[in-house]
Design a protein around this motif. Structure first.
Motif, PDB file in Angstrom:
ATOM      1  N   PHE A   1       9.240  -8.919 -13.871  1.00  0.00           N
ATOM      2  CA  PHE A   1       7.794  -8.874 -14.079  1.00  0.00           C
ATOM      3  C   PHE A   1       7.496  -7.993 -15.275  1.00  0.00           C
ATOM      4  N   TYR A   2       6.842  -8.547 -16.290  1.00  0.00           N
ATOM      5  CA  TYR A   2       6.678  -7.830 -17.556  1.00  0.00           C
ATOM      6  C   TYR A   2       5.283  -7.227 -17.729  1.00  0.00           C
ATOM      7  N   HIS A   3       4.667  -6.893 -16.639  1.00  0.00           N
ATOM      8  CA  HIS A   3       3.386  -6.197 -16.666  1.00  0.00           C
ATOM      9  C   HIS A   3       3.503  -4.970 -15.762  1.00  0.00           C
ATOM     10  N   THR A   4       2.433  -4.198 -15.697  1.00  0.00           N
ATOM     11  CA  THR A   4       2.478  -2.990 -14.885  1.00  0.00           C
ATOM     12  C   THR A   4       2.589  -3.350 -13.405  1.00  0.00           C
ATOM     13  N   ARG A   5       3.543  -2.716 -12.726  1.00  0.00           N
ATOM     14  CA  ARG A   5       3.731  -2.961 -11.293  1.00  0.00           C
ATOM     15  C   ARG A   5       4.216  -1.688 -10.615  1.00  0.00           C
ATOM     16  N   CYS A   6       3.658  -1.435  -9.431  1.00  0.00           N
ATOM     17  CA  CYS A   6       4.121  -0.334  -8.588  1.00  0.00           C
ATOM     18  C   CYS A   6       4.718  -0.919  -7.308  1.00  0.00           C
ATOM     19  N   VAL A   7       5.857  -0.372  -6.893  1.00  0.00           N
ATOM     20  CA  VAL A   7       6.483  -0.730  -5.616  1.00  0.00           C
ATOM     21  C   VAL A   7       6.510   0.540  -4.765  1.00  0.00           C
ATOM     22  N   LEU A   8       5.963   0.446  -3.550  1.00  0.00           N
ATOM     23  CA  LEU A   8       5.819   1.613  -2.685  1.00  0.00           C
ATOM     24  C   LEU A   8       6.441   1.328  -1.316  1.00  0.00           C
ATOM     25  N   HIS A   9       7.290   2.251  -0.858  1.00  0.00           N
ATOM     26  CA  HIS A   9       7.946   2.107   0.446  1.00  0.00           C
ATOM     27  C   HIS A   9       7.613   3.316   1.323  1.00  0.00           C
ATOM     28  N   LEU A  10       6.947   3.043   2.462  1.00  0.00           N
ATOM     29  CA  LEU A  10       6.588   4.079   3.427  1.00  0.00           C
ATOM     30  C   LEU A  10       6.936   3.595   4.832  1.00  0.00           C
ATOM     31  N   HIS A  11       6.729   4.465   5.821  1.00  0.00           N
ATOM     32  CA  HIS A  11       7.072   4.159   7.208  1.00  0.00           C
ATOM     33  C   HIS A  11       5.834   4.303   8.102  1.00  0.00           C
ATOM     34  N   PRO A  12       4.805   3.476   7.925  1.00  0.00           N
ATOM     35  CA  PRO A  12       3.572   3.638   8.703  1.00  0.00           C
ATOM     36  C   PRO A  12       3.814   3.411  10.200  1.00  0.00           C
ATOM     37  N   THR A  13       3.343   4.329  11.000  1.00  0.00           N
ATOM     38  CA  THR A  13       3.725   4.421  12.409  1.00  0.00           C
ATOM     39  C   THR A  13       3.401   3.170  13.212  1.00  0.00           C
ATOM     40  N   TYR A  14       2.142   2.720  13.176  1.00  0.00           N
ATOM     41  CA  TYR A  14       1.741   1.582  14.005  1.00  0.00           C
ATOM     42  C   TYR A  14       2.365   0.280  13.524  1.00  0.00           C
ATOM     43  N   THR A  15       2.551   0.134  12.240  1.00  0.00           N
ATOM     44  CA  THR A  15       3.162  -1.090  11.724  1.00  0.00           C
ATOM     45  C   THR A  15       4.625  -1.188  12.141  1.00  0.00           C
ATOM     46  N   VAL A  16       5.342  -0.079  12.045  1.00  0.00           N
ATOM     47  CA  VAL A  16       6.733  -0.071  12.509  1.00  0.00           C
ATOM     48  C   VAL A  16       6.773  -0.308  14.017  1.00  0.00           C
TER      49      VAL A  16
END
Length: 202
Positions: free
Chosen positions: A86-101
């Motif tokens: 991907f040749y544009h601005t991109r952010c990838v974020l990894h977290l451990h949200p409690t209810y989703t897990v």
């Protein structure tokens, strides 16, 4: 934008979605001359922009250079797969949200779970759950990439995917954009679990 990476990591910690050394975030900017990523073993509740690793990208081979002597996140391969085409601005974020897990642990398919909530899927497209795989493993990186259903140009069909019994990874145009996808999904996960409704059989 680099300060925003630190701010979303601190916000994730404040919400209880990660412990001090969990979670990771990467950023590539337009024209992709640099790849920024959070380091391993740094307290995310105290991270500052000077802690972020700045790695070069070789434009011909699409490889990250300059890793010698650095200690990037153990999820570097996952971030790289999601960023590389991907040749544009991109952010990838990894977290451990409690209810989703917790929802995944209870057996929910996240796309199925959110299908009754238009205020989420209007703004956040949820991909298929990634199966249970070891954290930081190449298998997890590849399975996460697959769940985003990327085109050859690196355009993702989805904004967020859940990683079973582990966490979520989201993609956005900025750190806060990626964070909001996690926030929306976490809100719906809390509602569903509070309702007592169980996943459909089969």
């Amino acid at each position: 934008m680099l300060t925003s990476i630190c701010n979303v990591m601190k916000e994730g910690y404040d919400r209880g979605w990660i412990t001090t050394r969990d979670g990771n975030c990467s950023l590539t900017e337009y024209r992709r001359t640099r790849f920024y990523i959070t380091p391993s073993a740094v307290r995310k509740n105290m991270i500052i922009s000077e802690n972020l690793l700045r790695l070069k990208i070789h434009s011909d081979t699409k490889e990250i250079l300059g890793l010698e002597g650095s200690n990037p996140s153990g999820e570097l391969e996952m971030h790289y797969l999601l960023q590389k085409d991907f040749y544009h601005t991109r952010c990838v974020l990894h977290l451990h949200p409690t209810y989703t897990v917790a929802a995944m642990y209870a057996g929910w398919s996240l796309p199925e779970m959110v299908s009754d909530f238009p205020e989420l899927y209007r703004y956040t497209r949820v991909g298929n759950n990634v199966p249970l795989l070891d954290a930081t493993s190449p298998e997890l990186a590849k399975a996460t990439y697959k769940s985003f259903a990327m085109s050859e140009e690196g355009v993702s069909r989805f904004d967020i995917v859940g990683q079973t019994n582990h966490g979520v990874t989201s993609i956005g145009t900025s750190p806060w954009d990626a964070f909001e996808h996690i926030e929306r999904l976490e809100h719906i996960s809390q509602i569903v679990l509070s309702s007592g409704r169980k996943p459909r059989k089969g």
